[in-house]
Design a protein around this motif. Structure first.
Motif, PDB file in Angstrom:
ATOM      1  N   VAL A  54       8.093  25.083  28.930  1.00 43.75           N
ATOM      2  CA  VAL A  54       7.611  23.595  28.724  1.00 43.75           C
ATOM      3  C   VAL A  54       9.086  23.320  29.476  1.00 43.75           C
ATOM      4  N   CYS A  55       8.172  21.922  30.452  1.00 43.08           N
ATOM      5  CA  CYS A  55       8.966  21.637  31.470  1.00 43.08           C
ATOM      6  C   CYS A  55       8.729  20.009  31.024  1.00 43.08           C
ATOM      7  N   GLN A  56       7.380  19.361  30.829  1.00 48.37           N
ATOM      8  CA  GLN A  56       7.402  17.658  30.477  1.00 48.37           C
ATOM      9  C   GLN A  56       6.419  18.580  29.577  1.00 48.37           C
ATOM     10  N   GLY A  57       5.905  17.263  28.500  1.00 44.49           N
ATOM     11  CA  GLY A  57       4.884  17.427  28.390  1.00 44.49           C
ATOM     12  C   GLY A  57       5.371  17.717  26.099  1.00 44.49           C
ATOM     13  N   GLU A  58       4.090  17.566  25.755  1.00 45.25           N
ATOM     14  CA  GLU A  58       4.310  17.573  24.497  1.00 45.25           C
ATOM     15  C   GLU A  58       3.116  19.450  23.767  1.00 45.25           C
ATOM     16  N   ILE A  59       3.485  19.969  22.969  1.00 41.47           N
ATOM     17  CA  ILE A  59       2.574  21.343  22.501  1.00 41.47           C
ATOM     18  C   ILE A  59       2.459  20.913  20.887  1.00 41.47           C
ATOM     19  N   SER A  60       2.255  21.699  20.548  1.00 40.13           N
ATOM     20  CA  SER A  60       1.364  21.569  19.206  1.00 40.13           C
ATOM     21  C   SER A  60       1.295  23.765  19.251  1.00 40.13           C
ATOM     22  N   ILE A  61       1.993  24.090  17.360  1.00 36.19           N
ATOM     23  CA  ILE A  61       1.819  25.404  17.861  1.00 36.19           C
ATOM     24  C   ILE A  61       1.183  25.211  16.061  1.00 36.19           C
ATOM     25  N   TYR A  63      -1.240  28.066  12.646  1.00 32.73           N
ATOM     26  CA  TYR A  63      -1.596  29.610  13.021  1.00 32.73           C
ATOM     27  C   TYR A  63      -3.107  28.606  11.226  1.00 32.73           C
ATOM     28  N   VAL A  64      -3.801  29.832  11.954  1.00 34.21           N
ATOM     29  CA  VAL A  64      -5.446  29.380  11.294  1.00 34.21           C
ATOM     30  C   VAL A  64      -5.543  30.273  10.339  1.00 34.21           C
ATOM     31  N   ARG A  65      -5.017  30.163   8.831  1.00 32.89           N
ATOM     32  CA  ARG A  65      -4.991  30.947   7.098  1.00 32.89           C
ATOM     33  C   ARG A  65      -6.636  31.883   7.513  1.00 32.89           C
ATOM     34  N   ASP A  66      -6.732  32.818   6.980  1.00 32.27           N
ATOM     35  CA  ASP A  66      -8.369  33.071   6.192  1.00 32.27           C
ATOM     36  C   ASP A  66      -8.991  32.262   5.932  1.00 32.27           C
ATOM     37  N   ASP A  67      -8.850  31.818   4.950  1.00 26.70           N
ATOM     38  CA  ASP A  67      -9.719  30.960   4.643  1.00 26.70           C
ATOM     39  C   ASP A  67     -10.073  29.293   5.598  1.00 26.70           C
ATOM     40  N   GLY A  68      -9.577  29.618   7.232  1.00 24.89           N
ATOM     41  CA  GLY A  68     -10.180  28.598   7.721  1.00 24.89           C
ATOM     42  C   GLY A  68      -9.209  27.556   8.177  1.00 24.89           C
ATOM     43  N   SER A  69      -7.728  27.165   6.895  1.00 25.67           N
ATOM     44  CA  SER A  69      -6.875  26.092   6.866  1.00 25.67           C
ATOM     45  C   SER A  69      -6.377  26.130   8.019  1.00 25.67           C
ATOM     46  N   THR A  70      -5.352  25.176   8.452  1.00 24.70           N
ATOM     47  CA  THR A  70      -4.147  25.436   9.570  1.00 24.70           C
ATOM     48  C   THR A  70      -2.732  25.152   9.215  1.00 24.70           C
ATOM     49  N   TYR A  71      -2.645  25.608   9.727  1.00 23.45           N
ATOM     50  CA  TYR A  71      -0.737  25.169   8.674  1.00 23.45           C
ATOM     51  C   TYR A  71       0.428  24.616  10.462  1.00 23.45           C
ATOM     52  N   SER A  72       0.668  23.675  10.316  1.00 27.24           N
ATOM     53  CA  SER A  72       1.747  23.890  11.658  1.00 27.24           C
ATOM     54  C   SER A  72       2.742  24.347  11.850  1.00 27.24           C
ATOM     55  N   LEU A  73       2.901  25.363  12.520  1.00 26.71           N
ATOM     56  CA  LEU A  73       3.956  25.690  12.207  1.00 26.71           C
ATOM     57  C   LEU A  73       5.418  25.136  13.239  1.00 26.71           C
ATOM     58  N   ALA A  74       5.216  24.207  14.247  1.00 28.97           N
ATOM     59  CA  ALA A  74       6.026  24.147  14.887  1.00 28.97           C
ATOM     60  C   ALA A  74       5.352  22.750  16.286  1.00 28.97           C
ATOM     61  N   GLN A  75       6.360  21.637  16.099  1.00 25.43           N
ATOM     62  CA  GLN A  75       5.983  21.163  17.528  1.00 25.43           C
ATOM     63  C   GLN A  75       6.809  21.154  18.923  1.00 25.43           C
ATOM     64  N   GLY A  76       6.616  21.184  19.904  1.00 20.64           N
ATOM     65  CA  GLY A  76       7.618  21.635  21.171  1.00 20.64           C
ATOM     66  C   GLY A  76       7.281  20.898  22.558  1.00 20.64           C
TER      67      GLY A  76
END
Length: 210
Positions: A54-61, A63-76
């Motif tokens: 990444v040179c500029q900007g912001e990203i979100s990483i 994970y989607v669990r088996d039950d469909g819920s999401t888990y935030s791993l990192a912001q970059g």
């Protein structure tokens, strides 16, 4: 996604990158990719054969669990690397990388340059260091259980600029809870005088205990 092949701009981004020495040592074709806010930089249904910085900007990483819920791993943001695992083979995980602002990345093909990458000690040392830091961050998060109320206060106290936030959905995503749960907590905090409502979906911490 838009590919940019402007050699002058690419050279400028490489020169300003903390990975300048690594990139120059690789001697592989490098280009720029531009993503609009909301676009996926990586998704499991896509064949990913790119290493990106990444040179500029912001990203979100996340994970989607088996039950469909999401888990935030990192912001970059600037200098965050994407694609380390793919250097060593295809990744079958349900990890998503998404642009949350307009993003520009220095990019090169992994599949077309795998032999060069695997024989460059500086590159391998760099991505191993990055992966170790990412793993440590995730481990620390998982090793620190606390109530949702405590996590909301801590996030406001230590993570938010000016101890305030705007946007319930984004905040709820970071805290791994529903918007309804977060709204209930913010209502409680407001009654207790812990936070002040600044506007719709916007709050500021009043009692900081610093």
């Amino acid at each position: 996604m838009k590919k940019i092949s402007d050699e002058k701009l690419i050279a400028e981004k490489i020169e300003n990158s903390p990975y300048k020495e690594v990139l120059k040592s690789l001697e592989v074709p490098i280009f720029l990719l531009e993503y609009k806010s909301g676009e996926y930089i990586f998704a499991p249904w896509e064949e990913n054969s790119l290493f990106q910085i990444v040179c500029q900007g912001e990203i979100s990483i996340y994970y989607v669990r088996d039950d469909g819920s999401t888990y935030s791993l990192a912001q970059g943001s600037e200098a965050y690397c994407i694609g380390e695992m793919e250097v060593f083979g295809k990744s079958d995980s349900t990890v998503f990388t998404q642009a949350i602002s307009d993003v520009l990345c220095l990019s090169f093909s992994i599949s077309e340059n795998r032999e060069i990458l695997m024989n460059n000690n500086l590159f391998l040392q760099t991505i191993c260091q990055n992966m170790s830091k990412k793993l440590a961050t995730i481990t620390i998060r998982d090793a620190m259980p606390s109530s949702l109320n405590e996590r909301v206060l801590n996030y406001l106290r230590y993570k938010c600029d000016n101890h305030s936030f705007k946007g319930m959905e984004k905040m709820a995503f970071h805290l791994h809870c529903s918007v309804r749960q977060l709204q209930r907590i913010m209502n409680e905090f407001e009654k207790e005088g812990l936070v002040k409502k600044l506007g719709k979906g916007s709050y500021q911490l009043e009692y900081r205990n610093e």
